[in-house]
Design an enzyme around this catalytic site. Structure first.
Site, PDB file in Angstrom:
ATOM      1  N   ARG A  59      14.093  -7.882  -8.040  1.00  0.00           N
ATOM      2  CA  ARG A  59      14.710  -8.145  -9.341  1.00  0.00           C
ATOM      3  C   ARG A  59      16.206  -8.405  -9.218  1.00  0.00           C
ATOM      4  O   ARG A  59      16.805  -8.975 -10.099  1.00  0.00           O
ATOM      5  CB  ARG A  59      14.419  -6.979 -10.282  1.00  0.00           C
ATOM      6  N   LYS A 171       1.066   2.678   0.341  1.00  0.00           N
ATOM      7  CA  LYS A 171       0.596   3.893  -0.293  1.00  0.00           C
ATOM      8  C   LYS A 171       1.638   4.389  -1.305  1.00  0.00           C
ATOM      9  O   LYS A 171       2.780   3.968  -1.185  1.00  0.00           O
ATOM     10  CB  LYS A 171       0.264   4.963   0.753  1.00  0.00           C
ATOM     11  N   HIS A 201       0.577   3.795   7.321  1.00  0.00           N
ATOM     12  CA  HIS A 201       1.357   3.463   8.515  1.00  0.00           C
ATOM     13  C   HIS A 201       1.011   4.361   9.704  1.00  0.00           C
ATOM     14  O   HIS A 201       1.327   4.024  10.841  1.00  0.00           O
ATOM     15  CB  HIS A 201       2.862   3.457   8.219  1.00  0.00           C
ATOM     16  N   LYS A 205       0.510   3.820  14.506  1.00  0.00           N
ATOM     17  CA  LYS A 205       1.092   4.601  15.607  1.00  0.00           C
ATOM     18  C   LYS A 205       0.183   4.506  16.830  1.00  0.00           C
ATOM     19  O   LYS A 205      -1.035   4.669  16.717  1.00  0.00           O
ATOM     20  CB  LYS A 205       1.253   6.073  15.197  1.00  0.00           C
ATOM     21  N   GLU A 239       6.723  18.466   9.529  1.00  0.00           N
ATOM     22  CA  GLU A 239       7.980  17.708   9.501  1.00  0.00           C
ATOM     23  C   GLU A 239       9.144  18.667   9.323  1.00  0.00           C
ATOM     24  O   GLU A 239       8.994  19.707   8.669  1.00  0.00           O
ATOM     25  CB  GLU A 239       7.984  16.744   8.320  1.00  0.00           C
ATOM     26  N   ASP A 258       1.017  13.055  -1.017  1.00  0.00           N
ATOM     27  CA  ASP A 258       1.873  12.260  -0.137  1.00  0.00           C
ATOM     28  C   ASP A 258       1.236  12.095   1.251  1.00  0.00           C
ATOM     29  O   ASP A 258       1.366  11.041   1.863  1.00  0.00           O
ATOM     30  CB  ASP A 258       3.237  12.964  -0.010  1.00  0.00           C
ATOM     31  N   HIS A 263      -2.739   9.958   5.408  1.00  0.00           N
ATOM     32  CA  HIS A 263      -2.448  10.169   6.829  1.00  0.00           C
ATOM     33  C   HIS A 263      -3.348  11.236   7.470  1.00  0.00           C
ATOM     34  O   HIS A 263      -3.950  11.020   8.518  1.00  0.00           O
ATOM     35  CB  HIS A 263      -0.994  10.613   7.024  1.00  0.00           C
ATOM     36  N   LYS A 360       6.867  20.010   4.755  1.00  0.00           N
ATOM     37  CA  LYS A 360       8.247  19.589   5.014  1.00  0.00           C
ATOM     38  C   LYS A 360       9.087  20.831   5.300  1.00  0.00           C
ATOM     39  O   LYS A 360       8.666  21.952   4.997  1.00  0.00           O
ATOM     40  CB  LYS A 360       8.809  18.865   3.796  1.00  0.00           C
TER      41      LYS A 360
END
Ligand code: BG6
Length: 511
Positions: A59, A171, A201, A205, A239, A258, A263, A360
């Site tokens: 945009r 996603k 993604h 890997k 993570e 998420d 995944h 996380k």
């Protein structure tokens, strides 16, 4: 509903056929950090089409020249990052930059899509490209349906036997089973299933692709890969990163949506699937879907844990709790950690628990699949009870220390019979040169050559959402509630340890 038209796929390793890539969200972070460096790497390795054009769409107002400058800076910054290439090849960079054009587009305006159609026609003469087009939706999930509707109404996704049109959807694909089904129905008004490339993604890997190779290109693992020999499986995607600046996205998403139906379940499917009849997209995806549809209905009360990080320490630095992060509500009930126990109702796996966890702000960035074998049936060794023999564990290390390790017992030298635990370790870096990669190269290339193996088919996306549905329902019924916490920089909440302890098992330590 669009009909499937079959197009020949280009053999792997050959230059992709001429096409135009249209990136929606060309001004965004994903494009800058990952897609452009990946395209540069494809140019560098000779896989980008000879005749290629890229239309950046967003945009924002930009000219071709300012977009080219923006991309050049991004590639210099991110492709030169230590994870990717050390040095840039100016000729390949120049080639990529010269293929770029830009179009400012109002995602909701039909007139804009007419202009895009005209632009695609014009590129045929200006850039000598074919009319094959890959549309990459690197935009917020709320735009997916509307953009595809507009592409359909403008006739931009109509295929002919000599022209393919493909759409890559990032996603998250929906936020629960119902919304994923609704989005799928909306996409299918304009697209055939084989035109939709649902991105995960993790499948790009190398170590994730290696799971199938480890299992099916070796003779020694598969005979043991079942309920007779395996006690349980642990899949960890830990993570250290926190919510960072993503609160706007993460607050309404949380760790479950998420990471899990996408995944983590892809890792589960690759670990538990039967050998496919061939490596075709259909055969591989059939087997993966079968695993997900065989998952036993989860009891959210006994077999799941959600938690939020509280203040803690990481690498000697103080870390604030999730609720204190910028953009996060002071009474947020968004989970930053989730763990669950799943069972797979088939002959290979009946009775073998699969424990999954992701979070996380944890102690270590570490993703692995640990296959824990059963103990020997009796102990021959004086003073060593069978229960105290440590079971063998095969660990597939996905990131960041990529490789595999097998632990087993060995005699500690000396006159006494004593057993010590030893490890056989394989590190990728000791054997193979690491090709600079963002992880998106394979996926972009595979879409260009028409190989959908590493993309999610709709039935497996739906099966993933169906597995987590009882958890989502249970959490919704619980309403505003105080979540268990874990200190930032730790291995996770106590409740998660307790879940495994019920059956006398324990998580592998991260730190
Ligand atoms: C993304 C999630 O899909 O995957 C992020 O939205 C997460 O929250 C990321 O951090 C992890 O991917 P990687 O490749 O960094 O392990």
């Amino acid at each position: 509903m669009a009909q499937d038209i079959h197009h020949e796929t280009t053999p792997h390793g050959e230059r992709a056929p001429s096409c135009t890539l249209v990136i929606f969200g060309a001004g965004g972070d994903l494009t800058k950090r990952l897609l452009m460096p990946a395209l540069y790497n494809l140019a560098r390795t000779g896989l980008l089409p000879e005749n290629f054009a890229l239309v950046g769409v967003d945009r924002l107002e930009m000219t071709d020249a300012s977009f080219q400058l923006h991309v050049e800076k991004a590639v210099r910054e991110f492709a030169a990052d230590k994870h990717y290439s050390q040095t840039l090849n100016e000729a390949h960079l120049e080639r990529l930059i010269s293929s770029l054009t830009y179009m400012s587009l109002d995602f909701a305006s039909p007139a804009s899509y007419q202009q895009l159609g005209q632009k695609l026609q014009d590129l045929q003469s200006s850039h000598h490209v074919s009319q094959n087009v890959m549309f990459y939706l690197a935009v917020g999930a709320r735009f997916f349906g509307g953009i595809v509707d507009q592409l359909g109404q403008a006739g931009l996704v109509t295929e002919t036997p000599d022209q393919w049109r493909r759409v890559v959807v990032e996603k998250p694909f929906g936020h629960d089973l119902e919304s994923a089904q609704a989005l799928n129905t909306q996409l299918r008004h304009s697209l055939a299933e084989n035109q939709i490339y649902r991105m995960d993604h993790f499948l790009g890997k190398e170590t994730v692709q290696n799971i199938m190779l480890m299992r099916f290109a070796n003779g020694i693992f598969e005979p043991l890969w079942n309920r007779d020999h395996i006690d349980h499986v642990q899949i960890t995607v830990a993570e250290t990163v926190t919510v960072e600046s993503r609160a706007a996205f993460y607050e309404s998403t949380g760790a479950l949506r998420d990471m899990v139906p996408n995944h983590v379940f892809q890792l589960l499917a690759l670990t538990a699937m039967e050998p496919p009849a061939s490596l075709s997209a259909t055969d591989v995806r059939n087997e993966k879907t079968k695993v997900l549809t065989s998952v036993h209905r989860v009891n959210p009360v006994t077999d799941s844990v959600r938690a939020q990080y509280a203040a803690g320490q990481h690498d000697g630095h103080a870390q604030v709790g999730y609720k204190q992060e910028p953009g996060v509500a002071a009474d947020s009930t968004t989970e930053t950690y989730v763990a669950m126990k799943l069972g797979i109702d088939n002959w290979r796996w009946a009775g073998v628990p699969f424990y999954l966890r992701t979070g996380k702000a944890m102690a270590k960035r570490h993703s692995e699949i640990a296959i824990q074998f059963k103990r020997p049936p009796i102990s021959l060794f004086r003073n060593t009870a069978t229960e105290s023999l440590t079971p063998n564990t095969l660990v597939l290390k996905l990131q960041p220390d990529e490789g595999a390790s097998l632990s087993f017992g060995a005699k500690i030298p000396g006159p006494k019979i004593e057993i010590g635990q030893v490890h056989m370790d394989f590190h990728y870096k000791d054997y193979f040169q690491n090709a600079p990669s963002t992880g998106y190269e394979t996926l972009i290339y595979d879409c260009m050559i028409g190989d959908a193996t590493l993309f999610q088919r709709s039935d497996s996306v739906m099966a993933g959402w169906d597995i987590v549905k009882p958890l989502q329902q249970h959490w919704q019924q619980q309403g505003a509630t105080t979540l268990p916490t874990y200190a930032a920089g730790s291995d996770g909440p106590q409740a998660s340890d307790d879940m495994l302890a019920q059956s006398g098992r324990a998580w592998r330590t991260l730190s």
